[in-house]
Design an enzyme around this catalytic site. Sequence first.
Site, PDB file in Angstrom:
ATOM      1  N   HIS A   1       5.114  -4.000   0.707  1.00 30.10           N
ATOM      2  CA  HIS A   1       4.989  -5.330   0.117  1.00 30.10           C
ATOM      3  C   HIS A   1       6.234  -6.163   0.422  1.00 30.10           C
ATOM      4  O   HIS A   1       6.131  -7.351   0.755  1.00 30.10           O
ATOM      5  CB  HIS A   1       4.826  -5.231  -1.409  1.00 30.10           C
ATOM      6  CG  HIS A   1       3.488  -4.715  -1.849  1.00 30.10           C
ATOM      7  ND1 HIS A   1       2.300  -5.153  -1.309  1.00 30.10           N
ATOM      8  CD2 HIS A   1       3.154  -3.815  -2.820  1.00 30.10           C
ATOM      9  CE1 HIS A   1       1.288  -4.540  -1.911  1.00 30.10           C
ATOM     10  NE2 HIS A   1       1.782  -3.717  -2.816  1.00 30.10           N
TER      11      HIS A   1
ATOM     12  N   HIS B   1       4.406   2.305  -0.276  1.00 33.21           N
ATOM     13  CA  HIS B   1       3.455   1.250  -0.667  1.00 33.21           C
ATOM     14  C   HIS B   1       4.224   0.016  -1.131  1.00 33.21           C
ATOM     15  O   HIS B   1       3.939  -1.110  -0.707  1.00 33.21           O
ATOM     16  CB  HIS B   1       2.558   1.781  -1.782  1.00 33.21           C
ATOM     17  CG  HIS B   1       1.593   0.780  -2.322  1.00 33.21           C
ATOM     18  ND1 HIS B   1       0.230   0.809  -2.040  1.00 33.21           N
ATOM     19  CD2 HIS B   1       1.763  -0.302  -3.143  1.00 33.21           C
ATOM     20  CE1 HIS B   1      -0.371  -0.187  -2.654  1.00 33.21           C
ATOM     21  NE2 HIS B   1       0.538  -0.883  -3.329  1.00 33.21           N
ATOM     22  N   GLU B   2       5.206   0.229  -2.004  1.00 32.39           N
ATOM     23  CA  GLU B   2       5.993  -0.904  -2.511  1.00 32.39           C
ATOM     24  C   GLU B   2       6.892  -1.487  -1.430  1.00 32.39           C
ATOM     25  O   GLU B   2       7.034  -2.703  -1.329  1.00 32.39           O
ATOM     26  CB  GLU B   2       6.818  -0.466  -3.723  1.00 32.39           C
ATOM     27  CG  GLU B   2       6.004  -0.219  -4.976  1.00 32.39           C
ATOM     28  CD  GLU B   2       5.223  -1.452  -5.419  1.00 32.39           C
ATOM     29  OE1 GLU B   2       5.699  -2.582  -5.195  1.00 32.39           O
ATOM     30  OE2 GLU B   2       4.132  -1.282  -5.983  1.00 32.39           O
TER      31      GLU B   2
END
Length: 227
Positions: free
Chosen positions: A29, A25-26
């Site tokens: 980004h 998820h990170e």
Amino acid sequence: MNHIIDVIISATTWVLPVLFAVTLHEAAHGFAAKAFGDDTAQRAGRLSLNPIRHIDPVGTIVIPGLLLLTGAPFLFGYAKPVPVAFHRLHPQRLGIIGVAIAGPAINIVLAIFSIMLLAWLPSFSPAMNDWLGKTLNNSIALNCVLAVFNMLPIPPLDGGRVLTAISPAPIARVLMRMEKAGMVLLIALVFLLPYVTAQLGINLPIFQWIVVEPAMWLINFLVSFFV
């Protein structure tokens, strides 16, 4: 002794889902930010699919571990936030939206991947198939919950950043000022308020309403579409 073994086995079915869900998820980004012109994550060594680079000792290990040990009805965790210089994104508003939705989007991709693996699971030993089935089901549930939770329109969640990017300037400024207090507000709304009302005999399952039920709808939709 059997209870301890059951807890350990249950924990192992969550290790990979948590590790990949919160760290990728990170990472997503960071990759999205690079695509929109900001290489801050790359210069910080965070533009990587290696989960170890994104592990937060508390959010990725301690909190999920405690929730498992205490038999919590849901699992939650987070990784180290990837640094993003939002002023360097171009075009800025579209960049903010792209960076924000990249995290929940990768969670949905992981859920789809897990659904397809579960549907095409080869025949191993019964014990191995049982473990793989539980691990993949946990991955589906966790990734869908994280996708829905992070898209709540409350800063500093990803949905809050999208809302900020599409709002008129006066509203956007207010939302940006909310970022520091947003997580406190979210915890109060989702966890503390239901606890307080429960002491008064009022059932107010806000997390169930705004996260779990939409996540279940998302799971059912993805299963019907990809199986």
